[in-house]
Design a protein around this motif. Structure first.
Motif: not given
Length: 262
Positions: A67-80, A100-108
């Motif tokens: 769920a967090p990958v859908m939020d841009n704020r998570w990406w600002d602080t996420a580590s590798g 999960a498929r939607d999350a995979a697209d966002v991660i890409r």
């Protein structure tokens, strides 16, 4: 090459390897999920329900994790490492769950935009990937062994607690029986002390005695003496109080009349 370029290359190289390993681990998990689904379809009804329930629970946990990958704020602080971990989860479940498929697209998209890496074509050094993949698999096997050991230890601890509780109940029962035993023995002794069989045996042994008065006296004495010791204690020797005689007016008149007649 500037110093900053060297740092960026080091970070990029680590990300390539890490993301590649995460993607391949996710693919392994996806194949394992597919095998579980096939087993559930071929299994009996009860086992199929159990496998489906476990599958649904794991899928729900994966959705919550992604769920967090859908939020841009998570990406600002996420580590590798955070990105790699969720990339693995999304890869494992994207063929079995739309979320999960939607999350995979966002991660890409986010990895491409933020790190300039294509998760579908990372081009990582295969030797480094193989080494990292082997280490990840060893770590996973060790973690699974630790979980299995923990479950076994918990089961053994539960068994020991159950045995200790059973022993405590047995000891309490033994104490209760020992407490009740003297009373039952006393009652049994009282019944045997003055039993009808014993008196009949005594009477039979005296049948050849000519003096019947002596025989009767002996039987009467035996019956009187047959009272158990506990009953004898209860009936302690003593005399019953006798009613005191008193003289009334009529008694005195009769005495006077008797004296006058003399």
């Amino acid at each position: 090459m500037s110093e900053s370029d060297g740092i960026e290359e080091a970070i990029e190289g680590m990300s390539r390897v890490g993301l590649t390993v995460a993607g391949r681990l996710g693919e392994q998990l996806a194949r394992a999920r597919q095998q579980e689904l096939r087993r559930a379809q071929a299994a009996e009804e009860q086992q199929a329900r159990e496998l489906q329930a476990r599958f649904d629970a794991e899928r729900a946990a994966a959705r919550a994790q992604l769920a967090p990958v859908m939020d841009n704020r998570w990406w600002d602080t996420a580590s590798g490492r955070d990105v790699e971990r969720l990339h693995e989860t999304a890869t494992a479940w994207k063929d079995h769950d739309p979320a999960a498929r939607d999350a995979a697209d966002v991660i890409r998209d986010q990895v491409q935009r933020r790190y300039g890496l294509d998760v579908d074509n990372l081009g990582a050094d295969e030797a480094s990937v193989a080494e990292a993949l082997a280490k990840a698999e060893r770590d996973r096997a060790q973690a699974e062994q630790e979980r299995r050991t923990g479950r076994e230890e918990n089961a053994q601890a539960g068994q020991l607690l159950a045995e200790a509780d059973r022993e405590d109940r047995d000891r309490e029962q033994d104490v209760t029986e020992e407490t009740q035993r003297p009373e039952s023995l006393a009652e049994e002794a009282g019944l045997k002390y003055d039993s009808a069989e014993r008196r009949q045996d005594l009477a039979a042994s005296l049948e050849n005695v000519a003096d019947r008065e002596a025989v009767q006296a002996r039987l009467s004495a035996d019956q009187d003496q047959a009272t158990p010791p506990s009953a004898a204690v209860a009936k302690a020797p003593g005399r019953n109080p006798k009613a005191r005689k008193t003289r009334g007016a009529n008694g005195q008149t009769k005495l006077l009349q008797k004296g006058m007649s003399r």
